[in-house]
Design an enzyme around this catalytic site. Sequence first.
Site, mmCIF file in Angstrom:
data_model
loop_
_atom_site.group_PDB
_atom_site.id
_atom_site.type_symbol
_atom_site.label_atom_id
_atom_site.label_comp_id
_atom_site.label_asym_id
_atom_site.label_seq_id
_atom_site.Cartn_x
_atom_site.Cartn_y
_atom_site.Cartn_z
ATOM 1 N N ASP A 11 0.969 -1.003 -0.012
ATOM 2 C CA ASP A 11 -0.052 0.027 0.161
ATOM 3 C C ASP A 11 0.840 1.288 -0.101
ATOM 4 O O ASP A 11 2.136 1.144 0.528
ATOM 5 C CB ASP A 11 -1.005 -0.004 1.244
ATOM 6 C CG ASP A 11 -2.115 0.994 1.083
ATOM 7 O OD1 ASP A 11 -2.500 1.430 0.057
ATOM 8 O OD2 ASP A 11 -2.658 1.227 2.090
ATOM 9 N N HIS A 27 2.083 3.362 -9.062
ATOM 10 C CA HIS A 27 2.001 1.921 -9.264
ATOM 11 C C HIS A 27 3.185 1.293 -10.270
ATOM 12 O O HIS A 27 3.539 0.217 -9.851
ATOM 13 C CB HIS A 27 0.511 1.498 -9.968
ATOM 14 C CG HIS A 27 -0.501 2.087 -9.139
ATOM 15 N ND1 HIS A 27 -0.813 1.533 -7.916
ATOM 16 C CD2 HIS A 27 -1.689 2.695 -9.354
ATOM 17 C CE1 HIS A 27 -1.917 2.307 -7.629
ATOM 18 N NE2 HIS A 27 -2.472 2.536 -8.320
ATOM 19 N N LEU A 81 10.864 -20.458 -5.175
ATOM 20 C CA LEU A 81 9.978 -19.413 -4.669
ATOM 21 C C LEU A 81 8.511 -19.786 -5.193
ATOM 22 O O LEU A 81 8.506 -19.326 -6.476
ATOM 23 C CB LEU A 81 10.602 -18.162 -4.466
ATOM 24 C CG LEU A 81 9.877 -16.900 -3.958
ATOM 25 C CD1 LEU A 81 9.585 -17.003 -2.624
ATOM 26 C CD2 LEU A 81 10.000 -15.807 -4.540
HETATM 27 C C1 IPE Z 1 -5.340 -2.634 -0.220
HETATM 28 O O1 IPE Z 1 -5.176 -1.440 -0.319
HETATM 29 C C2 IPE Z 1 -5.392 -3.252 -1.505
HETATM 30 C C3 IPE Z 1 -4.103 -3.668 -2.114
HETATM 31 C C4 IPE Z 1 -2.974 -3.243 -1.820
HETATM 32 C C5 IPE Z 1 -4.037 -4.146 -3.550
HETATM 33 P P1 IPE Z 1 -6.208 -0.351 -0.366
HETATM 34 O O2 IPE Z 1 -5.423 1.081 -0.481
HETATM 35 O O3 IPE Z 1 -7.213 -0.687 -1.610
HETATM 36 O O4 IPE Z 1 -6.822 -0.436 0.906
HETATM 37 P P2 IPE Z 1 -7.947 0.601 1.641
HETATM 38 O O5 IPE Z 1 -8.978 0.941 0.565
HETATM 39 O O6 IPE Z 1 -7.085 1.961 1.894
HETATM 40 O O7 IPE Z 1 -8.575 -0.258 2.653
HETATM 41 C C1 IPE Z 2 -1.826 0.302 -3.231
HETATM 42 O O1 IPE Z 2 -1.401 1.549 -3.612
HETATM 43 C C2 IPE Z 2 -1.764 -0.549 -4.713
HETATM 44 C C3 IPE Z 2 -3.259 -0.734 -5.013
HETATM 45 C C4 IPE Z 2 -4.400 -0.853 -4.269
HETATM 46 C C5 IPE Z 2 -3.573 -1.141 -6.183
HETATM 47 P P1 IPE Z 2 -2.681 2.518 -3.293
HETATM 48 O O2 IPE Z 2 -3.102 2.750 -4.683
HETATM 49 O O3 IPE Z 2 -3.734 2.141 -2.533
HETATM 50 O O4 IPE Z 2 -1.911 3.759 -2.590
HETATM 51 P P2 IPE Z 2 -2.438 4.755 -1.518
HETATM 52 O O5 IPE Z 2 -2.850 4.030 -0.661
HETATM 53 O O6 IPE Z 2 -3.655 5.655 -2.465
HETATM 54 O O7 IPE Z 2 -1.331 5.877 -1.182
HETATM 55 MG MG MG Z 3 -4.179 2.298 -0.744
#
Ligand code: IPE
Ligand code: IPE
Ligand code: MG
Length: 248
Positions: free
Chosen positions: A17, A34, A128
């Site tokens: 995240d 990303h 792995l």
């Molecule tokens: C969780 O992250 C999903 C992934 C890392 C793919 P999110 O950014 O979507 O989670 P929430 O919505 O903040 O809980």
């Molecule tokens: C996690 O990073 C990746 C996915 C959910 C695909 P985020 O896109 O949720 O990044 P933040 O939380 O907005 O910084």
């Molecule tokens: Mg996020």
Amino acid sequence: MSAAAGKIPHHIAIVMDGNGRWATKRFLPRVAGHKKGVDSLRACVRHCGDIGVKVLTVFAFSSENWNRPAEEVSGLMELLVMALAREVPQLQSEGVRIHFIGERAGLSEKVRAGLAQAEANTAHNTRLTFNICFNYGGRWDIAQAAAKLAARGEPITEQSLNGAMALAHVPDPDLLIRTGGEMRISNFVMWQAAYSELYFSDKLWPEFDAAAIDAAIADFGKRERRFGRTSAQVTSPAESSARRKKAA
Ligand code: IPE
Ligand code: IPE
Ligand code: MG
């Protein structure tokens, strides 16, 4: 200290995240975060293989991430297909076996083909196991496992449910890491994390490097995993079972 010197978890699961915030801080579009996140993941896979982790499971796209702007969703889909095409030959030579975990039905033909190809090309690798959770939700997994058993007319027990899960081919995660500072599960490995050690990092996923993984593993090495037992039973099992016998 290198993590390799300590206790290495067999299975690490990661909620990657913070990509969006990483990009926004730099006045870049979220998709740029990303992209950077893919580089971070690439390094993470290599490092985990090198230090002897046997299973790595990452959360790449959740059932709930469809709620994001269409442009970001399509960017993530494209990125997955591109990253697989670019990285699979090298992953292949590193002995990495890819498993896609999630609901395929919701994905485009192109994405499904990319995933199937990556799985087929790496199917014989054993160094792995790399599970990519994509269009995945922990509740989806529990529900699909129950539906599978019901369709076969099989009884629903902890053991049968466990065996019908999309992650049934690996033992439960020993260490569950979430980057990006949030302290929640967000519908990741809900069933399998029952006894995982949790580790939360404020680092954003694109900044989570090999040293950060080592720090998480070093922290894991200090935990006492009791699985319901007492500390004494864990630290000196022979002694406490002798004491138990004496008391009986
Ligand atoms: C969780 O992250 C999903 C992934 C890392 C793919 P999110 O950014 O979507 O989670 P929430 O919505 O903040 O809980
Ligand atoms: C996690 O990073 C990746 C996915 C959910 C695909 P985020 O896109 O949720 O990044 P933040 O939380 O907005 O910084
Ligand atoms: Mg996020």
